[in-house]
Design an enzyme around this catalytic site. Structure first.
Site, PDB file in Angstrom:
ATOM      1  N   TYR A  58     134.371  15.419  14.187  1.00  0.00           N
ATOM      2  CA  TYR A  58     134.545  15.360  12.748  1.00  0.00           C
ATOM      3  C   TYR A  58     133.133  15.536  12.090  1.00  0.00           C
ATOM      4  O   TYR A  58     132.350  14.669  12.006  1.00  0.00           O
ATOM      5  CB  TYR A  58     135.215  14.126  12.072  1.00  0.00           C
ATOM      6  CG  TYR A  58     136.675  14.204  12.511  1.00  0.00           C
ATOM      7  CD1 TYR A  58     137.414  15.092  13.241  1.00  0.00           C
ATOM      8  CD2 TYR A  58     137.309  13.053  12.425  1.00  0.00           C
ATOM      9  CE1 TYR A  58     138.873  14.971  13.323  1.00  0.00           C
ATOM     10  CE2 TYR A  58     138.565  12.730  12.647  1.00  0.00           C
ATOM     11  CZ  TYR A  58     139.283  13.872  13.203  1.00  0.00           C
ATOM     12  OH  TYR A  58     140.722  13.676  13.416  1.00  0.00           O
ATOM     13  N   HIS A 127     141.347  13.873  21.959  1.00  0.00           N
ATOM     14  CA  HIS A 127     141.892  14.515  20.832  1.00  0.00           C
ATOM     15  C   HIS A 127     142.752  15.764  21.079  1.00  0.00           C
ATOM     16  O   HIS A 127     143.724  15.822  20.170  1.00  0.00           O
ATOM     17  CB  HIS A 127     140.562  15.226  20.280  1.00  0.00           C
ATOM     18  CG  HIS A 127     140.506  15.318  18.842  1.00  0.00           C
ATOM     19  ND1 HIS A 127     139.451  15.142  17.858  1.00  0.00           N
ATOM     20  CD2 HIS A 127     141.688  15.891  17.862  1.00  0.00           C
ATOM     21  CE1 HIS A 127     139.851  15.277  16.510  1.00  0.00           C
ATOM     22  NE2 HIS A 127     140.977  15.744  16.664  1.00  0.00           N
TER      23      HIS A 127
END
Length: 147
Positions: A58, A127
């Site tokens: 992110y 992820h």
């Protein structure tokens, strides 16, 4: 606020968590406001929201820095969840690739700990699954949790 146990022996958390991705990545990064985002995280903690979710990709690490700043001095109030297994190739276009190799995950864990400014990650997960790496290689030898 009521608490729930993650899994069978995980940490106890409030039933509502705070996903922090949008504070750094995915939605109008040009309007990103770190000071406001830190206030939001701290107000969430004040309200009893203790599960904070972030990831190494992110903002190519920016979000973990942000969460780390927000929880400074309040580590015992937060359950930190972060993710690895993705590598940013191009931040501007958000191009990335999966990399579930143990050496990549180890490096990403160490980098996440540094960015977050903490000595342990409470919940760490992939992820995205890297189909090129067998699950037993990705995870390595299990360790006993420190709860």
């Amino acid at each position: 606020m009521e608490k729930r146990t993650l899994g069978t022996a995980g940490p106890r958390v409030a039933p509502i968590g705070l996903g922090c991705m949008g504070m750094s990545w995915g939605y109008a990064e040009s309007r990103r406001d770190d000071d406001t985002s830190i206030q939001v995280i701290r107000r969430a903690l004040d309200a009893g929201v203790d599960l904070l979710d972030t990831a190494a990709v992110y903002g190519d690490g920016h979000n973990e820095h942000l969460v780390g700043r927000a929880i400074a001095g309040r580590r015992d109030e937060a359950v930190i969840a972060t993710k690895g297994g993705l590598v940013v190739d191009d931040l501007a276009t958000k191009q990335m690739h999966r990399d579930g190799r143990p050496e990549t995950l180890r490096r990403q864990v160490e980098d996440s700990l540094t960015r977050l400014g903490i000595d342990r990650i409470d919940l760490y997960y992939l992820h995205r699954v890297d189909p090129a790496v067998p699950v037993e290689e990705r995870l390595g030898r299990p360790r006993r949790p420190r709860y």
